[in-house]
Design an enzyme around this catalytic site. Structure first.
Site, PDB file in Angstrom:
ATOM      1  N   ASP A   1       0.814  -1.223   0.000  1.00 53.97           N
ATOM      2  CA  ASP A   1       0.000   0.000   0.000  1.00 53.97           C
ATOM      3  C   ASP A   1       0.844   1.268   0.000  1.00 53.97           C
ATOM      4  O   ASP A   1       0.648   2.162  -0.826  1.00 53.97           O
ATOM      5  CB  ASP A   1      -0.927   0.029   1.235  1.00 53.97           C
ATOM      6  CG  ASP A   1      -1.938  -1.109   1.206  1.00 53.97           C
ATOM      7  OD1 ASP A   1      -2.313  -1.527   0.097  1.00 53.97           O
ATOM      8  OD2 ASP A   1      -2.333  -1.576   2.283  1.00 53.97           O
TER       9      ASP A   1
ATOM     10  N   ASP B   1      -8.209   2.040   9.940  1.00 54.68           N
ATOM     11  CA  ASP B   1      -6.977   2.817  10.060  1.00 54.68           C
ATOM     12  C   ASP B   1      -7.105   4.226   9.497  1.00 54.68           C
ATOM     13  O   ASP B   1      -6.541   5.175  10.031  1.00 54.68           O
ATOM     14  CB  ASP B   1      -5.815   2.065   9.403  1.00 54.68           C
ATOM     15  CG  ASP B   1      -5.406   0.851  10.221  1.00 54.68           C
ATOM     16  OD1 ASP B   1      -5.610   0.900  11.451  1.00 54.68           O
ATOM     17  OD2 ASP B   1      -4.894  -0.121   9.654  1.00 54.68           O
TER      18      ASP B   1
ATOM     19  N   SER C   1      -3.359  -8.809   3.837  1.00 53.47           N
ATOM     20  CA  SER C   1      -2.980  -7.497   4.337  1.00 53.47           C
ATOM     21  C   SER C   1      -2.515  -7.682   5.783  1.00 53.47           C
ATOM     22  O   SER C   1      -3.278  -8.154   6.631  1.00 53.47           O
ATOM     23  CB  SER C   1      -4.198  -6.570   4.268  1.00 53.47           C
ATOM     24  OG  SER C   1      -3.916  -5.416   4.981  1.00 53.47           O
TER      25      SER C   1
HETATM   26  N1  ARG Z   1      -8.852  -4.937  12.323  1.00 55.06           N
HETATM   27  C1  ARG Z   1      -7.728  -4.435  12.999  1.00 55.06           C
HETATM   28  C2  ARG Z   1      -7.909  -2.994  13.394  1.00 55.06           C
HETATM   29  O1  ARG Z   1      -8.740  -2.354  12.860  1.00 55.06           O
HETATM   30  C3  ARG Z   1      -6.450  -4.681  12.277  1.00 55.06           C
HETATM   31  C4  ARG Z   1      -6.216  -3.893  11.031  1.00 55.06           C
HETATM   32  C5  ARG Z   1      -4.932  -4.323  10.487  1.00 55.06           C
HETATM   33  N2  ARG Z   1      -4.554  -3.703   9.297  1.00 55.06           N
HETATM   34  C6  ARG Z   1      -4.075  -4.407   8.271  1.00 55.06           C
HETATM   35  N3  ARG Z   1      -3.673  -3.752   7.252  1.00 55.06           N
HETATM   36  N4  ARG Z   1      -4.037  -5.697   8.281  1.00 55.06           N
HETATM   37  O2  ARG Z   1      -7.237  -2.497  14.245  1.00 55.06           O
END
Ligand code: ARG
Length: 396
Positions: free
Chosen positions: A14, A123, A172
């Protein structure tokens, strides 16, 4: 003059695509920032990747200590598990990373701040909220803004000769000292069992032949040593537990999670140290706190986790909850002994310096100093209303 963007850079798919996009499609000079929160990457290699992308400048910031003291420790005090399962590894690191981006943006006199989050996840919310409250610079999130999907990203990367590692093509992944988060690909079918090669921190087949004991010492809710080691070395302490518990297969979480924007997602986590430390912390709290404190704090802990998960690290309510939580930790001092063996972990002993556990009272032996006769009067009053109501109901 060309405008300048500061971007969070991990060297993964990304953020690499984002750097290229900013340069090619937005005509920006790019400065990359890698924040070391214990993801255990090869930071020289990340810098090399950044330089290969012709960035104007690259920063590698070691923020492990700050991450532990200001983010992980408060989350232990709050026994923080979102929806009873997720230790918030990714969620805790985001506000810290965003704050560092703002810091570098100021230093570099940048015109925009960019990140590689999609418009589907949590995120983006965590980054944007911290960025917009710490700075007035515009935020660019090319993957979200251009509505890119993973296939498009992979194609774009290929076209520009960007090499992406095998596992990163399939999933990911985000990781730091507190845990490893994995999502996407075949895991999007919630019935698909994750393949074993997905797990890097936890054994799923071969375990040590002997049990491993961890004796975790807490002072006012904070872990200060394990097996009498790692005093003043909290980063090492967490790494050590990740390693020891991971070898016994402790800390895999596979659950369905409610994202902030309303989607449900299937998430896999490897979080050995978080599981052990939160479990141990909860246990010692039960020695130190009254029944009333425990019941109320459970609700506060839950709300704390929800706020952090939803990107509201700097929300005034969160600060208020911190004050409450800190005041409940005064007596949470002592040790917890955990025994781990082949995929199983359990607490086998605990001691608390300021304990409400009173052996003289509870003992069934002859040395008890509790007069049992006191109980019958208590029971009459305790059950008075319920008894009366039942009698009325049944016409007794
Ligand atoms: N679901 C988790 C969160 O929102 C983990 C996100 C992880 N990000 C990733 N790119 N795998 O905190």
């Amino acid at each position: 003059m060309v405008d300048k963007a500061v971007v969070a850079f991990s060297g993964g798919l990304d953020t690499t695509v984002v750097v290229k996009y900013l340069q090619e499609e937005y005509n920006l000079d790019v400065v990359t920032v890698t924040v070391d929160v214990g993801q255990n990457e090869d930071y020289e290699d990340i810098e090399y990747k950044a330089k290969n992308l012709n960035v104007k400048n690259h920063y590698n910031l070691d923020c492990k200590m700050e991450f532990v003291h200001n983010y992980i420790f408060p989350s232990i005090k709050a026994n923080s598990l979102y929806q009873k399962k997720y230790c918030l590894a990714t969620a805790l690191a985001r506000p810290l990373i965003a704050k560092k981006l703002v810091h570098i943006a100021k230093k570099e006199n940048a015109d925009v701040i960019a990140h590689g989050c999609s418009g589907k996840g949590n995120d983006q919310i965590r980054f944007d909220i911290t960025l917009q409250s710490e700075s007035n610079l515009p935020i660019i999130a090319p993957i979200r803004d251009l509505n890119l999907n993973r296939e498009q990203e992979l194609r774009f990367a290929k076209k520009h000769g960007i090499k992406i590692e095998k596992l990163a093509k399939r999933f990911s992944i985000d990781q730091n000292l507190w845990g490893r988060s994995i999502e996407g690909g075949v895991l999007e079918d919630p019935y698909n069992e994750p393949e074993e090669d997905l797990f890097l921190w936890t054994s799923t087949k071969h375990f040590p032949e002997e049990p491993t004991y961890l004796e975790i010492e807490f002072e006012e809710g904070i872990p200060i040593s394990v097996n009498n080691e790692f005093r003043e070395e909290p980063v090492q302490l967490i790494k050590y537990i990740n390693d020891k518990a991971g070898r016994h297969g402790i800390g895999i979480v596979d659950h369905i999670e409610d994202r902030i924007i309303g989607m449900k997602s299937r998430e896999i986590y490897e979080t050995p140290a978080a599981m052990c430390l939160i479990d141990a912390h909860l246990d010692i709290e039960k020695m130190a706190q009254t029944n009333h404190e425990i019941r109320f704090k459970t609700m506060v802990d839950d709300e704390w986790a929800r706020l952090i998960y939803s990107g509201l690290w700097d929300e005034p309510l969160k600060k208020n909850l911190d004050i409450f939580i800190n005041s409940t930790q005064r007596n949470v001092t002592g040790s917890v002994k955990i025994k781990m063996y082949k995929g199983n972990s359990r607490i086998v002993g605990r001691e608390c310096k300021k304990s409400l556990y009173n052996k003289n009272m509870i003992t069934y032996g002859s040395d008890s100093d509790f007069d049992q006769r006191l109980s019958s009067g208590f029971i009459k009053l305790w059950g008075m209303q319920s008894t009366e109501a039942n009698k009325l109901q049944k016409n007794v």
